[in-house]
Structure formats: structure tokens, C-alpha cells
Scaffold this motif. Sequence first.
Motif, PDB file in Angstrom:
ATOM      1  N   ARG A  78      24.072  62.838  40.606  1.00  0.00           N
ATOM      2  CA  ARG A  78      23.920  62.629  39.159  1.00  0.00           C
ATOM      3  C   ARG A  78      24.228  61.184  38.780  1.00  0.00           C
ATOM      4  N   ILE A  79      25.346  60.669  39.303  1.00  0.00           N
ATOM      5  CA  ILE A  79      25.730  59.284  38.987  1.00  0.00           C
ATOM      6  C   ILE A  79      24.649  58.326  39.463  1.00  0.00           C
ATOM      7  N   ILE A  80      24.143  58.572  40.677  1.00  0.00           N
ATOM      8  CA  ILE A  80      23.130  57.663  41.229  1.00  0.00           C
ATOM      9  C   ILE A  80      21.888  57.644  40.328  1.00  0.00           C
ATOM     10  N   ARG A  81      21.491  58.811  39.873  1.00  0.00           N
ATOM     11  CA  ARG A  81      20.321  58.868  38.987  1.00  0.00           C
ATOM     12  C   ARG A  81      20.548  58.029  37.737  1.00  0.00           C
ATOM     13  N   GLN A  82      21.754  58.146  37.156  1.00  0.00           N
ATOM     14  CA  GLN A  82      22.041  57.382  35.925  1.00  0.00           C
ATOM     15  C   GLN A  82      22.042  55.894  36.211  1.00  0.00           C
ATOM     16  N   VAL A  83      22.645  55.517  37.355  1.00  0.00           N
ATOM     17  CA  VAL A  83      22.681  54.095  37.687  1.00  0.00           C
ATOM     18  C   VAL A  83      21.274  53.564  37.840  1.00  0.00           C
ATOM     19  N   LEU A  84      20.423  54.343  38.541  1.00  0.00           N
ATOM     20  CA  LEU A  84      19.054  53.878  38.770  1.00  0.00           C
ATOM     21  C   LEU A  84      18.302  53.708  37.456  1.00  0.00           C
ATOM     22  N   ASP A  85      18.615  54.555  36.471  1.00  0.00           N
ATOM     23  CA  ASP A  85      17.953  54.434  35.170  1.00  0.00           C
ATOM     24  C   ASP A  85      18.471  53.243  34.380  1.00  0.00           C
ATOM     25  N   LYS A  86      19.787  53.012  34.465  1.00  0.00           N
ATOM     26  CA  LYS A  86      20.405  52.055  33.539  1.00  0.00           C
ATOM     27  C   LYS A  86      20.510  50.644  34.089  1.00  0.00           C
ATOM     28  N   ILE A  87      20.291  50.477  35.396  1.00  0.00           N
ATOM     29  CA  ILE A  87      20.666  49.208  36.029  1.00  0.00           C
ATOM     30  C   ILE A  87      19.995  48.012  35.333  1.00  0.00           C
ATOM     31  N   PRO A  88      20.791  47.046  34.844  1.00  0.00           N
ATOM     32  CA  PRO A  88      20.219  45.899  34.129  1.00  0.00           C
ATOM     33  C   PRO A  88      19.812  44.802  35.100  1.00  0.00           C
ATOM     34  N   ALA A  89      19.013  43.888  34.610  1.00  0.00           N
ATOM     35  CA  ALA A  89      18.670  42.714  35.410  1.00  0.00           C
ATOM     36  C   ALA A  89      19.761  41.667  35.252  1.00  0.00           C
ATOM     37  N   GLY A  90      19.758  40.674  36.110  1.00  0.00           N
ATOM     38  CA  GLY A  90      20.730  39.603  35.950  1.00  0.00           C
ATOM     39  C   GLY A  90      21.311  39.152  37.274  1.00  0.00           C
ATOM     40  N   GLU A  91      22.401  38.413  37.146  1.00  0.00           N
ATOM     41  CA  GLU A  91      23.089  37.871  38.331  1.00  0.00           C
ATOM     42  C   GLU A  91      23.698  39.003  39.144  1.00  0.00           C
ATOM     43  N   ILE A  92      23.871  38.741  40.435  1.00  0.00           N
ATOM     44  CA  ILE A  92      24.560  39.745  41.241  1.00  0.00           C
ATOM     45  C   ILE A  92      25.880  39.233  41.789  1.00  0.00           C
ATOM     46  N   ARG A  93      26.223  37.994  41.466  1.00  0.00           N
ATOM     47  CA  ARG A  93      27.466  37.483  42.033  1.00  0.00           C
ATOM     48  C   ARG A  93      28.050  36.429  41.113  1.00  0.00           C
ATOM     49  N   ALA A  94      29.336  36.562  40.817  1.00  0.00           N
ATOM     50  CA  ALA A  94      30.019  35.530  40.040  1.00  0.00           C
ATOM     51  C   ALA A  94      30.276  34.333  40.941  1.00  0.00           C
ATOM     52  N   LYS A  95      30.492  33.176  40.324  1.00  0.00           N
ATOM     53  CA  LYS A  95      30.747  31.965  41.110  1.00  0.00           C
ATOM     54  C   LYS A  95      32.172  32.015  41.664  1.00  0.00           C
ATOM     55  N   VAL A  96      32.273  32.213  42.952  1.00  0.00           N
ATOM     56  CA  VAL A  96      33.569  32.164  43.620  1.00  0.00           C
ATOM     57  C   VAL A  96      33.441  31.166  44.749  1.00  0.00           C
ATOM     58  N   GLY A  97      34.250  30.159  44.729  1.00  0.00           N
ATOM     59  CA  GLY A  97      34.123  29.079  45.697  1.00  0.00           C
ATOM     60  C   GLY A  97      34.442  29.534  47.107  1.00  0.00           C
ATOM     61  N   ARG A  98      33.912  28.769  48.081  1.00  0.00           N
ATOM     62  CA  ARG A  98      34.213  29.100  49.473  1.00  0.00           C
ATOM     63  C   ARG A  98      35.701  28.884  49.737  1.00  0.00           C
ATOM     64  N   VAL A  99      36.236  27.816  49.172  1.00  0.00           N
ATOM     65  CA  VAL A  99      37.696  27.633  49.220  1.00  0.00           C
ATOM     66  C   VAL A  99      38.256  28.317  47.981  1.00  0.00           C
ATOM     67  N   PHE A 100      38.843  29.440  48.215  1.00  0.00           N
ATOM     68  CA  PHE A 100      39.204  30.317  47.102  1.00  0.00           C
ATOM     69  C   PHE A 100      40.705  30.516  47.094  1.00  0.00           C
ATOM     70  N   LYS A 101      41.327  30.039  46.039  1.00  0.00           N
ATOM     71  CA  LYS A 101      42.788  30.152  45.963  1.00  0.00           C
ATOM     72  C   LYS A 101      43.164  30.876  44.688  1.00  0.00           C
ATOM     73  N   PRO A 102      43.445  32.180  44.774  1.00  0.00           N
ATOM     74  CA  PRO A 102      43.884  32.876  43.573  1.00  0.00           C
ATOM     75  C   PRO A 102      45.283  32.429  43.177  1.00  0.00           C
ATOM     76  N   PRO A 103      45.630  32.601  41.927  1.00  0.00           N
ATOM     77  CA  PRO A 103      46.967  32.189  41.498  1.00  0.00           C
ATOM     78  C   PRO A 103      48.043  33.030  42.164  1.00  0.00           C
ATOM     79  N   ALA A 104      49.244  32.497  42.248  1.00  0.00           N
ATOM     80  CA  ALA A 104      50.354  33.243  42.839  1.00  0.00           C
ATOM     81  C   ALA A 104      50.637  34.470  41.989  1.00  0.00           C
ATOM     82  N   GLY A 105      51.079  35.515  42.663  1.00  0.00           N
ATOM     83  CA  GLY A 105      51.364  36.747  41.937  1.00  0.00           C
ATOM     84  C   GLY A 105      51.118  37.947  42.831  1.00  0.00           C
ATOM     85  N   GLU A 106      51.277  39.112  42.253  1.00  0.00           N
ATOM     86  CA  GLU A 106      51.019  40.311  43.049  1.00  0.00           C
ATOM     87  C   GLU A 106      50.211  41.300  42.221  1.00  0.00           C
ATOM     88  N   VAL A 107      49.471  42.141  42.955  1.00  0.00           N
ATOM     89  CA  VAL A 107      48.579  43.052  42.266  1.00  0.00           C
ATOM     90  C   VAL A 107      48.388  44.306  43.115  1.00  0.00           C
TER      91      VAL A 107
END
Lengths: 390, 365
Positions: free
Chosen positions: A294-323
Motif C-alpha cells: 500500500r505504501i509503495i503504491r502511494q509513493v509511486l503516485d505521489k513522488i515529486p520531481a526534483g533533486e535527489i541529493r542535498a549538497k554534502v561535501g566530500r570532506v564532511f565535518k558535522p558539529p560536535a555533539g551526540e545524537v
Amino acid sequence: MNQNQDYTTIVKKASSRIEEIIIGEEMLINMGPQHPSTHGVLNKVLKTDGEIVDEVFPQIGYLHRGLEKIAEKLNYHQFMPYTDRIDYLGAMNCNLAYAMTVEKLANIEVPKRAEYIRVLMAELNRIASHLLFFGTMGMETGAFTPLLYGFREREQILDLFEMTCGQRLTYNYIRIGGCSDDLPNGFIEKAREFCNVMEKKIKEYHQLLSYNQIFINRMAKIGVLPPDLAIAFGVTGPNLRASGVNWDLRKNEPYSVYPEMDFAIPVGTGKVGTIGDSWDRYFVRMQEIEQSVRIIRQVLDKIPAGEIRAKVGRVFKPPAGEVYVRAENPRGELGFYIVSDGSQNPYRLKIRAPSFSNLSVVPEISRGTMIADFVILLGSFDIVLPEIDR
Amino acid sequence: MLKEYIEAIKTFSEQNIPFTIKGAPVELWYIVWIFIFGGVVLGGAMLFAGLASFAERRFAGFFQCRLGPNRVGPEGFFQFIADGIKLVLKEDLIPAAADKMLFRAAPYVVFIGTLGVFAALPFSKSLGITNLNLGLLYIFAISSLVIVGIIMAGWGSGNKWSLLGGMRSAAQIISYEIPIGVVFLTMIMITSTMNMQEIVNQQGGGLVNWLVFRYPPFTLFAFLIYFIAAMAEVNRTPFDLPEAESELVGGFHTEYSGMRFAFFFMAEYANMFVVSAIATVLFLGGWQSPLPFFILNIFGDYSILAIIEGFGWFITKVLFLVFLMMWLRWTLPRYRVDQLMAVCWKVLLPLSFANLLLIGIWMIL
């Protein structure tokens, strides 16, 4: 008391317990690590009285690869292929959970299309995983044919994955901030076709196995897991829902685009036996396949056009912290806990694997079952060993 | 005394051997015949085991939407020969913990128990190795030897899984022999003979005279009870607990390799043939044609051609039952040990006794 001492006392206790058992009348028998129903390399030491299992000692660690330590030596992007190997039957889901964790750590906004694709892949992989469970459950009860039927439909999902990312088992498809590739031409049609096939075949599965009287006799009232025990042991996923607890992270703690989807959470009802028996655990998964379609059917109907990846650099340093972020995997809640010190590598990465908790409850509920029941009981928890040993 | 004995053999031979060589004394010919036909049947049983294993794998392939073995020879027909060669060439391992004597002897005991039954099977009109007056009793007795062999294998392997498999097997086969015995008793009551040829002779004259339709529906029930119990007796799914793969690895033959394993394997398939053959003789008219006459019988009564035709009917019926067993195997899951016993003691046994009683009452009326 330091941790080392603690560990040695536990080992001593366990070994003296095992010695005590050897002297007694019961037979100690090693089920695994070389055994057809070990689901990988798990050694279960069974204390048996004839065919009755008195106690079970799961011995894990045969597949330990030190994933968490490896993570500390790799940068965030490089760890992604390793997440495939946490749960090789739900690799997309593992990818997704890890990517979500890092994105939350670094506050990355994921494009809408990428989110849809991720959910699509995660649900397809959930179906693939449950189809394999359908097959192995049949094997466990002595029916060989369901395995091949499950594989036949799983093959179509693997073909879809192969179209998209070129891989059939360990995909490494989801990236921090999006996905590696866009959906190829013809994917949506093929996925729709698969949905149609799957909805038809699930009825066939019910005819062949689910409502087979021998199968029901074998599965119903076997390995009943009461809800309070399940919660106490941290059992999650379909195993928890089969005990009648309506807890699904996709609903209760929604992530990605799940809030926009319309789907139900199947829970165990004790239709042919008791709530939380092996048949419920089996049937909840079968119903989840329908919901995923059911979910797959809805996704296939609703899927929008656009970018598929946010800009994340190859050298990637997230801020200090925990998650800590968790996601609903085919086997339950997969959580990643990451401590960042602001460098390229995680300072510490801890994986909360659902199969570990699910396995830990098995010795509790397998007392007094028969060997044949124990095999079914263990199979119905659908554990995956690399996830437990990590 | 001796003279009487020879006389008895002579009359017996004259009745039971399909053809003799002119001038040869019939009693000598009888002994030669036993050796020749015994050899042929032995070879045939092995060949059947091979072919059945190939057929089973092909059928399994069709049932499971895959191809099955199709590389060796046309459509994979010679697969079983390749398998046989592989098994012969394999190293013959005897585990250190095994009881060597029992471990070595077990396959032969199982094999003898299976092949011994072939001696009393009526393959066609007066075609058989021997024609025993107590054929059914003999079959019932000698097929029990299989259990001894399986327990020997289970205990002698020195492996806990094998032991569990052997124990299960012993309990299972002994339990299921009782309903089978009661069904045999029913059929003996109806036919008032234990001679297999005689039982088949009574079913001549077409489909309606088969024993399965004699006292409807009771003999049909008897047939079903026999067929279910026989499947348990030969360890086929849904009663394949002694070798339950997901629980006991390989059961009693876990530790066997090479030719010793092949003996168990062939015995299993030969056993399928045996129980199907018994069912055919007791219920489905044995070598009798479903038509009221033999098609090839135009050259006079019971000529060689008629014998061949009878053999053809017999094999066709047996193969159909064997196919039925394979079909069930690839469709059904497996019972649990206690459920298996419950099916036997709580369902099949009371039913078979009730059946015996009801048919008895019918016969008196």
C-alpha cells in the motif's frame, strides 16, 4: 567492581552451570553453529530431556567484526557500506537509519524526492525481508516449497534494486543527504507491476501455508510472548506487534515522509491460538507485506520531481555533539547513537540492533518446549546474526 | 519325507513359474528362476531408486517454479548415474565416536529389510520371485527389519542428533505398524487369504471388482488409512520427522557418507515402491487391468503378452501412488513428534478398528 572482573564472574558462573548440567541426567546438545536452522552462525546449547528443551543458552559472537570500532576509523561517508552488513536482509533500511542519524547530527535538509525514494526502497526491502522469512518459516516447519515461492517474488524486488543501484544484496544506495542515483527509466512501471503481482501472490501464500492445518498446529500456541515480557526485554518490530502492542516507529515517531502515507499497523490477534504465539508473529509479517505494498503504491503516485541529493561535501565535518536516531527495520528498531567531536570520523558509534533484544527473550520463553517447537519459535523471531554480533 | 518335499516344490513350481525350459526338471528350474528373477528385481529396485530420485527432483522443480536437474543427458535423465558415481567415489567416513560394528551393519540391515519385501510381491500373473502362502504376513514381518537398521544407525553414529532421529523413527514406525496391521487384517478378512497372488486374482474383471470398491466406503477408508500410515512408515513428508532437516540436521543418517549413505537413500526410495506396491495389491487390483479383460490377451489366456501387460498395469498403479507421495512431500509442512503420535493413536487406530468391525458386520449380513 570493574567491568573485567564482572565479566569473569559471569563466565565462571556460566561454566559452572554448564558443568553441573553435564553431570546430571539431561543431555546437552549443541544446536549450531553448523545446523540448518541457525539463521547464520548462532550456537544454541540446549539442555534437553529427551525431546523437551529445559534450557537454552544462545552463544553469540561467531560473526563479530567490530563494526562499531571500524566506524571510529572511517569518515561518515565511508561507513555507509558497512551499514549494509548490519542486517543484510534489510540493507536499505539500515542505510536509511544511518543516513538519518548523520543528517540529524549535521542538520541536513533532504530533498523531497530523495525522501520518497528512500521510503520506497525501505518498503521494498521490508517486503523482500519478510518474503525470505516466509520461506524460512516454511522450511522450519518442513515445507520446502514456500521458500522457492518467496524467492520468486523477492527476485522481482532484487531486480528493481539492481536496476537502481546495480546491487542485489548490499546496496549502499542511500547517501547522507539523499540517494546515490535517481530512479532509472521504467522503474515506476515495473514497481507497479510488482505491486499487482505481490497482492495476488499473498493470497496464494495464505492458501499454501498460512491456513494449512498442519502449519497452524505447529505454529499456534508455540512460544507465546506476553506483551509485558516483550516490553521488558526490549523486543521490537513485528515480534512486539504480534504480542498485541501497537508500536511502530513509522506511526509513533514518524520520520521521513511516513506521516503523508496512509497505512495500518497490523497487530497480533491470536486468530488461531494465543496472542503473541509463533503464528501471530508469522501472520503480522504477512500483513505487513500488504501494508508495505500500500505504501509503495502511494509513493509511486505521489513522488515529486526534483533533486535527489542535498549538497554534502566530500570532506564532511558535522558539529560536535551526540545524537540517537531510530528507525523501523523489518526486524524492529534499529538505532544509531553517534558521538561527534567535530572531526571527519565519529568519535563513537553505537548500534542498537533489534535482533539482539529479540534473541535475548528466546531463552525465557523456550522452557519446556520440544526441540521441534524451539526451532519454530526461534525461526519466528526472524533474527539475523550479523546484527547481533555486529 | 524328502520325496513329499520335492513333490510339494514341484507342484508349487508348476503353479507359480510363468515358463520353463523344455526338458529341464522343474524343481531345478525353480531354483535357477529364483536366482535370475531375484537378480533382476534387485537390479530393478536399485534402478527404480535412482530413477525415482531423479523424478522426485524434477517434480520438485516443477512444483517450485524452477527447473531441477537438467544438465546430465537429455533433460537431466542421467543425473542419478552421476550422483551414484559421486557417492561411490566419496570417502567412506566413520566418525571416531561411532560404534563401528553397528555403524557399518546398519545400511545393510535397512536395505535387506526393504528388498526382502520384493520377494513376495506379485509383479504380474504368476510373475514373482516366490509365491508365499503367507505373503502378507511375511511382508509385514520382514519390513520391520528396517526399524532395527535405523536404530542401529542412530545409536551407532555416536551423534546426539542421529540418536534423536533414530529414537523418533523407532517410535514412529512401530506406532504406525499397528494401523497398518489392522488394515491388513481387514483385507485378510475380506479375501480370506494371505497369498498376494490370490488376493490379486480375486480382483479380476475390471475396475469395479477392485477391493477398494468392494464395501463402499469402508474399503476406501481402509485404503486411505493404509496410505497415510505407509507414508509415515517410509518417513515421507508430512511424517518425515526422523530426518527432519531443520531440526535434526539429517536424522539417523547425519554421519553417513558415500556408499553407505547411498544405501539408506536407495532403501528409502525402494521402500516407497514397496508400500505403493502393497497398496496396489491390496486395494487397486494389483496387476489386473481396469478393463474387464487384458488388451494383449488375444493370443490366448495368460500368454507372455498378457503377463507383460499385467506387469505394465502393476507398475503404472505403483508409480501413480509414488507420484502422489512426492506431490504431498512438496506441498505439506511436517508434523511434530507428539502430533504425529496423536494422529496415529487417536485417529488412525480407532478408525481402522471401527472399519474392521463395520466391514465384518457387513460381511455377516
